[in-house]
Design a protein around this motif. Structure first.
Motif, short mmCIF file in Angstrom:
data_model
loop_
_atom_site.label_atom_id
_atom_site.label_comp_id
_atom_site.label_asym_id
_atom_site.label_seq_id
_atom_site.Cartn_x
_atom_site.Cartn_y
_atom_site.Cartn_z
N UNK A 78 0.86 -1.19 0.00
CA UNK A 78 0.00 0.00 0.00
C UNK A 78 0.89 1.23 0.00
N UNK A 79 1.41 1.60 -1.17
CA UNK A 79 2.43 2.66 -1.23
C UNK A 79 1.95 3.97 -0.61
N UNK A 80 2.73 4.47 0.31
CA UNK A 80 2.46 5.75 0.95
C UNK A 80 3.74 6.19 1.65
N UNK A 81 3.85 7.47 1.87
CA UNK A 81 5.02 8.01 2.56
C UNK A 81 4.58 9.24 3.33
N UNK A 82 5.28 9.52 4.42
CA UNK A 82 4.95 10.69 5.24
C UNK A 82 6.15 11.59 5.40
N UNK A 83 5.87 12.90 5.41
CA UNK A 83 6.85 13.89 5.83
C UNK A 83 6.51 14.29 7.26
N UNK A 84 7.53 14.47 8.09
CA UNK A 84 7.33 14.84 9.49
C UNK A 84 8.01 16.17 9.76
N UNK A 85 7.27 17.10 10.35
CA UNK A 85 7.84 18.41 10.68
C UNK A 85 8.49 18.34 12.07
N UNK A 86 9.74 18.73 12.15
CA UNK A 86 10.49 18.59 13.40
C UNK A 86 9.90 19.43 14.53
N UNK A 87 9.39 20.61 14.21
CA UNK A 87 8.94 21.55 15.24
C UNK A 87 7.80 21.00 16.09
N UNK A 88 6.80 20.40 15.45
CA UNK A 88 5.60 19.98 16.19
C UNK A 88 5.12 18.58 15.84
N UNK A 89 5.85 17.85 15.00
CA UNK A 89 5.49 16.49 14.59
C UNK A 89 4.21 16.44 13.74
N UNK A 90 3.82 17.57 13.17
CA UNK A 90 2.75 17.54 12.16
C UNK A 90 3.27 16.77 10.95
N UNK A 91 2.35 16.19 10.17
CA UNK A 91 2.76 15.31 9.07
C UNK A 91 2.02 15.64 7.78
N UNK A 92 2.63 15.23 6.69
CA UNK A 92 1.98 15.27 5.39
C UNK A 92 2.04 13.86 4.82
N UNK A 93 0.90 13.24 4.66
CA UNK A 93 0.80 11.90 4.10
C UNK A 93 0.63 12.00 2.59
N UNK A 94 1.45 11.26 1.85
CA UNK A 94 1.39 11.27 0.39
C UNK A 94 1.09 9.86 -0.09
N UNK A 95 0.07 9.71 -0.91
CA UNK A 95 -0.30 8.40 -1.42
C UNK A 95 -1.06 8.56 -2.73
N UNK A 96 -1.11 7.51 -3.57
CA UNK A 96 -1.87 7.59 -4.81
C UNK A 96 -3.36 7.76 -4.53
N UNK A 97 -4.04 8.51 -5.36
CA UNK A 97 -5.48 8.60 -5.26
C UNK A 97 -6.10 7.25 -5.60
N UNK A 98 -7.05 6.80 -4.79
CA UNK A 98 -7.62 5.47 -4.98
C UNK A 98 -8.31 5.33 -6.34
N UNK A 99 -9.10 6.32 -6.71
CA UNK A 99 -9.85 6.26 -7.96
C UNK A 99 -9.14 6.95 -9.11
N UNK A 100 -8.08 7.69 -8.80
CA UNK A 100 -7.32 8.38 -9.85
C UNK A 100 -5.83 8.15 -9.60
N UNK A 101 -5.33 6.95 -9.92
CA UNK A 101 -3.94 6.63 -9.59
C UNK A 101 -2.92 7.45 -10.36
N UNK A 102 -3.39 8.25 -11.34
CA UNK A 102 -2.45 9.15 -12.03
C UNK A 102 -2.23 10.44 -11.24
N UNK A 103 -2.84 10.52 -10.05
CA UNK A 103 -2.67 11.68 -9.18
C UNK A 103 -2.24 11.22 -7.80
N UNK A 104 -1.53 12.08 -7.11
CA UNK A 104 -1.14 11.84 -5.72
C UNK A 104 -2.01 12.71 -4.81
N UNK A 105 -2.41 12.16 -3.70
CA UNK A 105 -3.11 12.92 -2.68
C UNK A 105 -2.17 13.27 -1.55
#
Length: 226
Positions: free
Chosen positions: A42-69
């Protein structure tokens, strides 16, 4: 224009490259890649912000795999009642975009929403912890009244955010049983009106004892005569 490859291993490699490119564009001192969130199945990756541990989750769109969410994720330190109904940002981008282009989208459309949500979550946490402190302080004063009973909020109540309310009871004197009427005081933190103290079934003596307990720690309003 080439057709995107949707194989999980290809997506995994592409996601990791995008994440590493975003870290460089957004600031490697501020963001890092979390390698634990890149499974092949289930390909996905996260970015983690050092200051507050907020995150950005990046993964393929389920219905539009030509786009990333890209989904903003609030820090895990905030329990659900701090995070309730907060939107942390959600955008999509085409796989054809470079990391620099995606970074501009993130800065313009995602981070302002994520930052606002993090700020609101922190404000809610501060208000809640302030309320807990105020209610606990008053309950501690009231427990100095003889024959007081009342338990501190348990772990489950704390998890639900219900630790801004305390209920104390006194029996009605010698010879009474658990079936006898009991005096009760409820101390709670209201959202807009500060701490509320609700009393019921107090005898005059108990009412005087409650007042003494509440004012005992207040500073003196007049200076003592020399």
């Amino acid at each position: 224009m080439s057709t995107p490859d949707y194989k999980p291993t290809v997506l995994r490699t592409e996601l990791l490259a995008l994440a590493e490119g975003l870290v460089q564009a957004l600031g490697p001192d501020e963001w890092t890649v979390d390698p634990r969130r890149i499974p092949d199945w289930s390909p996905a990756v996260e970015l983690v912000r050092a200051e507050d541990q907020a995150r950005i989750l990046i993964q393929p769109e389920r219905l539009r795999p030509d786009r990333f969410g890209l989904l903003g994720v609030l820090p895990a330190s905030g329990t659900y009642y701090y995070r309730h109904d907060l939107k942390a940002g959600d955008i999509t981008v085409t796989r054809a975009k470079t990391a620099a282009q995606v970074a501009r989208d993130v800065q313009r459309r995602l981070l302002p929403v994520l930052d606002a949500a993090v700020a609101e979550m922190s404000a809610r946490q501060h208000r809640h912890l302030t309320g807990v402190h105020e209610v606990t302080t008053i309950a501690r004063r009231l427990k100095s009244v003889p024959l007081t009973t009342g338990q501190a909020p348990g772990e489950q109540a704390q998890r639900r955010g219900e630790d801004t309310t305390r209920t104390l009871q006194w029996n009605q004197g010698a010879g009474t049983s658990w079936r006898s009427p009991h005096a009760e005081i409820k101390v709670s933190r209201a959202e807009y009106s500060g701490v509320e103290i609700t009393c019921s079934h107090l005898t005059p003596d108990m009412a005087e004892a409650v007042l003494r307990a509440l004012v005992a720690s207040l500073p003196a309003t007049t200076a003592e005569a020399a």
